[in-house]
Design a protein around this motif. Sequence first.
Motif, PDB file in Angstrom:
ATOM      1  N   GLU A  11       0.840  -1.192   0.000  1.00 21.09           N
ATOM      2  CA  GLU A  11       0.000   0.000   0.000  1.00 21.09           C
ATOM      3  C   GLU A  11       0.877   1.245   0.000  1.00 21.09           C
ATOM      4  OE1 GLU A  11      -3.386   0.146   2.364  1.00 21.09           O
ATOM      5  OE2 GLU A  11      -3.661  -2.020   2.403  1.00 21.09           O
ATOM      6  N   PRO A  12       0.415   2.295  -0.685  1.00 23.02           N
ATOM      7  CA  PRO A  12       1.199   3.530  -0.694  1.00 23.02           C
ATOM      8  C   PRO A  12       1.271   4.130   0.712  1.00 23.02           C
ATOM      9  CG  PRO A  12      -0.947   3.871  -1.720  1.00 23.02           C
ATOM     10  CD  PRO A  12      -0.830   2.406  -1.425  1.00 23.02           C
ATOM     11  N   VAL A  13       2.354   4.804   0.978  1.00 27.48           N
ATOM     12  CA  VAL A  13       2.572   5.420   2.291  1.00 27.48           C
ATOM     13  C   VAL A  13       2.398   6.924   2.152  1.00 27.48           C
ATOM     14  CG1 VAL A  13       4.271   5.826   4.115  1.00 27.48           C
ATOM     15  CG2 VAL A  13       4.177   3.602   2.970  1.00 27.48           C
ATOM     16  N   ASP A  14       1.600   7.501   3.036  1.00 31.20           N
ATOM     17  CA  ASP A  14       1.425   8.953   3.071  1.00 31.20           C
ATOM     18  C   ASP A  14       2.421   9.531   4.070  1.00 31.20           C
ATOM     19  OD1 ASP A  14      -0.688   9.039   1.226  1.00 31.20           O
ATOM     20  OD2 ASP A  14      -2.125   8.512   2.791  1.00 31.20           O
ATOM     21  N   TRP A  15       3.603   9.856   3.597  1.00 30.84           N
ATOM     22  CA  TRP A  15       4.655  10.387   4.463  1.00 30.84           C
ATOM     23  C   TRP A  15       4.293  11.783   4.940  1.00 30.84           C
ATOM     24  CZ3 TRP A  15       8.376   7.347   6.195  1.00 30.84           C
ATOM     25  CH2 TRP A  15       8.694   6.197   5.473  1.00 30.84           C
ATOM     26  N   VAL A  16       4.688  12.094   6.164  1.00 29.92           N
ATOM     27  CA  VAL A  16       4.516  13.427   6.745  1.00 29.92           C
ATOM     28  C   VAL A  16       5.908  14.029   6.887  1.00 29.92           C
ATOM     29  CG1 VAL A  16       3.725  14.727   8.743  1.00 29.92           C
ATOM     30  CG2 VAL A  16       2.442  12.710   7.984  1.00 29.92           C
ATOM     31  N   GLU A  17       6.104  15.181   6.287  1.00 29.98           N
ATOM     32  CA  GLU A  17       7.405  15.864   6.363  1.00 29.98           C
ATOM     33  C   GLU A  17       7.490  16.655   7.665  1.00 29.98           C
ATOM     34  OE1 GLU A  17       9.875  15.682   4.071  1.00 29.98           O
ATOM     35  OE2 GLU A  17       8.694  14.399   2.740  1.00 29.98           O
ATOM     36  N   ILE A  18       8.551  16.447   8.415  1.00 25.76           N
ATOM     37  CA  ILE A  18       8.816  17.199   9.637  1.00 25.76           C
ATOM     38  C   ILE A  18      10.006  18.101   9.326  1.00 25.76           C
ATOM     39  CG2 ILE A  18       9.371  17.073  12.089  1.00 25.76           C
ATOM     40  CD1 ILE A  18       6.704  15.676  11.298  1.00 25.76           C
ATOM     41  N   PRO A  19       9.818  19.416   9.395  1.00 22.46           N
ATOM     42  CA  PRO A  19      10.914  20.317   9.029  1.00 22.46           C
ATOM     43  C   PRO A  19      12.013  20.353  10.090  1.00 22.46           C
ATOM     44  CG  PRO A  19       9.052  21.577   9.825  1.00 22.46           C
ATOM     45  CD  PRO A  19       8.602  20.136   9.761  1.00 22.46           C
ATOM     46  N   ALA A  20      13.198  20.751   9.660  1.00 18.86           N
ATOM     47  CA  ALA A  20      14.311  20.939  10.597  1.00 18.86           C
ATOM     48  C   ALA A  20      13.940  22.053  11.579  1.00 18.86           C
ATOM     49  CB  ALA A  20      15.575  21.313   9.834  1.00 18.86           C
ATOM     50  N   GLY A  21      14.526  22.001  12.748  1.00 17.50           N
ATOM     51  CA  GLY A  21      14.235  23.040  13.729  1.00 17.50           C
ATOM     52  C   GLY A  21      15.077  22.884  14.975  1.00 17.50           C
ATOM     53  N   THR A  22      14.762  23.703  15.945  1.00 18.55           N
ATOM     54  CA  THR A  22      15.464  23.691  17.217  1.00 18.55           C
ATOM     55  C   THR A  22      14.573  23.044  18.271  1.00 18.55           C
ATOM     56  OG1 THR A  22      16.648  25.704  16.644  1.00 18.55           O
ATOM     57  CG2 THR A  22      16.558  25.138  18.972  1.00 18.55           C
ATOM     58  N   LEU A  23      15.129  22.104  19.006  1.00 22.28           N
ATOM     59  CA  LEU A  23      14.418  21.420  20.073  1.00 22.28           C
ATOM     60  C   LEU A  23      14.975  21.907  21.403  1.00 22.28           C
ATOM     61  CD1 LEU A  23      12.644  19.086  21.243  1.00 22.28           C
ATOM     62  CD2 LEU A  23      14.683  17.663  21.027  1.00 22.28           C
ATOM     63  N   ARG A  24      14.091  22.386  22.258  1.00 25.09           N
ATOM     64  CA  ARG A  24      14.507  22.725  23.619  1.00 25.09           C
ATOM     65  C   ARG A  24      14.153  21.534  24.487  1.00 25.09           C
ATOM     66  NH1 ARG A  24      11.741  27.946  25.380  1.00 25.09           N
ATOM     67  NH2 ARG A  24      10.221  27.310  23.847  1.00 25.09           N
ATOM     68  N   ARG A  25      15.159  20.939  25.089  1.00 33.50           N
ATOM     69  CA  ARG A  25      14.919  19.780  25.932  1.00 33.50           C
ATOM     70  C   ARG A  25      15.470  20.021  27.324  1.00 33.50           C
ATOM     71  NH1 ARG A  25      19.325  15.356  23.816  1.00 33.50           N
ATOM     72  NH2 ARG A  25      21.130  16.537  24.468  1.00 33.50           N
ATOM     73  N   GLY A  26      14.895  19.336  28.282  1.00 32.27           N
ATOM     74  CA  GLY A  26      15.359  19.455  29.656  1.00 32.27           C
ATOM     75  C   GLY A  26      14.591  20.516  30.432  1.00 32.27           C
ATOM     76  N   THR A  27      15.021  20.709  31.657  1.00 31.26           N
ATOM     77  CA  THR A  27      14.391  21.641  32.584  1.00 31.26           C
ATOM     78  C   THR A  27      15.414  22.686  32.998  1.00 31.26           C
ATOM     79  OG1 THR A  27      13.019  19.830  33.429  1.00 31.26           O
ATOM     80  CG2 THR A  27      13.211  21.783  34.828  1.00 31.26           C
ATOM     81  N   PRO A  28      15.027  23.963  32.971  1.00 28.05           N
ATOM     82  CA  PRO A  28      15.957  24.979  33.481  1.00 28.05           C
ATOM     83  C   PRO A  28      16.312  24.651  34.941  1.00 28.05           C
ATOM     84  CG  PRO A  28      14.132  26.028  32.327  1.00 28.05           C
ATOM     85  CD  PRO A  28      13.788  24.565  32.470  1.00 28.05           C
ATOM     86  N   ALA A  29      17.579  24.738  35.289  1.00 20.75           N
ATOM     87  CA  ALA A  29      18.047  24.353  36.621  1.00 20.75           C
ATOM     88  C   ALA A  29      17.274  25.063  37.725  1.00 20.75           C
ATOM     89  CB  ALA A  29      19.542  24.638  36.745  1.00 20.75           C
ATOM     90  N   GLU A  30      16.935  26.328  37.506  1.00 19.83           N
ATOM     91  CA  GLU A  30      16.230  27.079  38.551  1.00 19.83           C
ATOM     92  C   GLU A  30      14.770  26.640  38.718  1.00 19.83           C
ATOM     93  OE1 GLU A  30      16.053  29.516  34.739  1.00 19.83           O
ATOM     94  OE2 GLU A  30      17.612  28.402  35.802  1.00 19.83           O
ATOM     95  N   ASP A  31      14.253  25.830  37.807  1.00 21.16           N
ATOM     96  CA  ASP A  31      12.857  25.387  37.872  1.00 21.16           C
ATOM     97  C   ASP A  31      12.689  23.955  38.355  1.00 21.16           C
ATOM     98  OD1 ASP A  31      12.205  27.864  36.865  1.00 21.16           O
ATOM     99  OD2 ASP A  31      11.840  27.147  34.826  1.00 21.16           O
TER     100      ASP A  31
END
Length: 69
Positions: A11-31
């Motif tokens: 069956e054909p696949v309907d691909w979803v394009e995810i654009p490049a970007g910046t990911l912020r991960r983690g927790t700020p130390a003060e929080d």
Amino acid sequence: MESCGGVMGVEPVDWVEIPAGTLRRGTPAEDVEEVARRYADTGVPVEWYRKEAPRAEIHVPGFRVAPSL
């Protein structure tokens, strides 16, 4: 069965394009303490939140995914 590119049963696949970007991960130390208090009912120890500090930004290249059926 449908033919996709000459292959029967594929069956054909309907691909979803995810654009490049910046990911912020983690927790700020003060929080960390506040986040641990806010989610105390989850049972996650405060030490786990500390492992995620400090928050960092990373570049994620673009990619494609196929939704599950």
